[in-house]
Design a protein around this motif. Structure first.
Motif, mmCIF file in Angstrom:
data_model
loop_
_atom_site.group_PDB
_atom_site.id
_atom_site.type_symbol
_atom_site.label_atom_id
_atom_site.label_comp_id
_atom_site.label_asym_id
_atom_site.label_seq_id
_atom_site.Cartn_x
_atom_site.Cartn_y
_atom_site.Cartn_z
ATOM 1 N N ARG A 154 0.818 -1.221 0.000
ATOM 2 C CA ARG A 154 0.000 0.000 0.000
ATOM 3 C C ARG A 154 0.851 1.270 0.000
ATOM 4 O O ARG A 154 0.381 2.349 -0.342
ATOM 5 C CB ARG A 154 -0.941 0.001 1.206
ATOM 6 C CG ARG A 154 -0.275 0.256 2.541
ATOM 7 C CD ARG A 154 -1.196 0.028 3.714
ATOM 8 N NE ARG A 154 -1.559 -1.382 3.839
ATOM 9 C CZ ARG A 154 -2.390 -1.853 4.754
ATOM 10 N NH1 ARG A 154 -2.964 -1.034 5.619
ATOM 11 N NH2 ARG A 154 -2.667 -3.147 4.815
ATOM 12 N N VAL A 209 -1.889 0.847 -10.765
ATOM 13 C CA VAL A 209 -1.693 -0.082 -9.655
ATOM 14 C C VAL A 209 -2.697 -1.213 -9.825
ATOM 15 O O VAL A 209 -3.908 -0.969 -9.881
ATOM 16 C CB VAL A 209 -1.918 0.613 -8.298
ATOM 17 C CG1 VAL A 209 -1.757 -0.382 -7.153
ATOM 18 C CG2 VAL A 209 -0.967 1.793 -8.131
ATOM 19 N N PRO A 268 -4.092 -4.709 -8.230
ATOM 20 C CA PRO A 268 -4.079 -5.664 -7.129
ATOM 21 C C PRO A 268 -4.253 -7.088 -7.652
ATOM 22 O O PRO A 268 -5.091 -7.340 -8.517
ATOM 23 C CB PRO A 268 -5.269 -5.236 -6.269
ATOM 24 C CG PRO A 268 -6.219 -4.614 -7.251
ATOM 25 C CD PRO A 268 -5.379 -3.998 -8.345
ATOM 26 N N THR A 326 -3.061 -10.101 -0.772
ATOM 27 C CA THR A 326 -3.039 -9.296 -1.987
ATOM 28 C C THR A 326 -1.639 -8.745 -2.251
ATOM 29 O O THR A 326 -0.976 -8.237 -1.356
ATOM 30 C CB THR A 326 -4.041 -8.139 -1.895
ATOM 31 O OG1 THR A 326 -5.352 -8.684 -1.739
ATOM 32 C CG2 THR A 326 -4.009 -7.277 -3.152
ATOM 33 N N PHE A 333 0.474 -6.172 -5.023
ATOM 34 C CA PHE A 333 0.211 -5.052 -5.912
ATOM 35 C C PHE A 333 1.321 -4.953 -6.963
ATOM 36 O O PHE A 333 2.506 -4.942 -6.613
ATOM 37 C CB PHE A 333 0.118 -3.746 -5.133
ATOM 38 C CG PHE A 333 -1.058 -3.699 -4.206
ATOM 39 C CD1 PHE A 333 -2.302 -3.269 -4.650
ATOM 40 C CD2 PHE A 333 -0.947 -4.111 -2.884
ATOM 41 C CE1 PHE A 333 -3.398 -3.250 -3.811
ATOM 42 C CE2 PHE A 333 -2.032 -4.088 -2.025
ATOM 43 C CZ PHE A 333 -3.257 -3.663 -2.490
#
Length: 255
Positions: free
Chosen positions: A177, A193, A195, A247, A249
């Motif tokens: 993040r 970005v 995910p 998750t 990224f």
């Protein structure tokens, strides 16, 4: 502890993850986002045993160049063996915080699950900006361990496990993040970005990626779990319907 869990991280962990469906999926996405072309130069910072180097080599062709850099001499040796006689690939021992490259000297830069471990992610991102040419591109792929979700026996135990992962296991556990902000402060423009959420329904598959058993044992040793709680945790994971997710990224940046 149930013996289905791996007691130690295997030596081939990085290559095994790269070969998994999850690894192939997000790595293909990262490679596509790099937008590599014939004749370009690309640096893979924290290349490990070289899982991405041959794909980059093929994309930039014989007139391009690929440089893999890693701080671990054993990983560099493995990467050199993997790339073999590929004439456009070089692999070197180096420090991601202080790249031995001239300013504005490469077209593309790549990291994959590296910034979660380094001492100073901001400095590394600034180094990537420094070595990229104007108009160059960087693609960084990092998990965010604050997104880890596991269906455990109760909320308190699950929260304790996640707290141990975030506070003790991963040096920069929220790097996923944080990447867009780090990149913008270094001078990059964030293009996109993406995910990528890994979902696991099989405890064995999840253990091979997340190290569920060995992390639970470390949490017990560190006082996050009692022995009884650790046993209830692993018993639940192996007997109840299993679910876990985390998750990662993929962040594409323009210089």
């Amino acid at each position: 502890m149930a013996n289905i869990f791996e007691a130690t991280r295997p030596d081939d962990y990085l290559m095994r993850l790269a070969a998994s469906d999850l690894g192939q999926s997000y790595k293909a996405m990262a490679t596509a986002a790099l937008d590599l072309a014939e004749g370009q130069s690309v640096v893979d910072v924290g290349c490990g045993p070289g899982a991405d180097l041959l794909a980059f080599s093929a994309a930039v062709g014989p007139h391009g160049s690929v440089l893999g850099i890693d701080h671990d001499a054993d990983a560099v040796a493995a990467a050199r063996e993997l790339v073999g006689t590929a004439g456009n690939v070089k692999v070197s021992v180096g420090d991601a915080h202080v790249l031995d490259l001239e300013p504005e000297s490469v077209d593309r830069a790549h990291t994959d699950r590296v910034l979660q471990h380094v001492a100073d992610p901001s400095r590394v991102v600034h180094e990537l900006f420094r070595v990229l040419r104007p108009g160059g591109r960087a693609v960084l792929a990092e998990p965010d361990w604050g997104t880890l979700a596991i269906d455990g026996p109760d909320a308190a135990t699950t929260n304790a496990y996640q707290a141990f992962v975030v506070q003790e296991v991963v040096h920069n556990s929220w790097i996923g993040r944080q990447l867009p902000g780090l990149a913008e402060r270094a001078g990059f423009t964030v293009d996109r970005v993406v995910p990528v959420t890994a979902v696991f329904h099989d405890v064995n598959e999840a253990d091979q990626v997340l190290g569920l058993g060995r992390v639970a044992e470390r949490a017990r040793e560190a006082g996050y779990f009692t022995a009884d709680v650790a046993r209830r945790w692993t018993d639940h994971l192996t007997t109840a319907r299993f679910f876990a997710s985390v998750t990662l990224f993929v962040v594409a940046l323009d210089r």
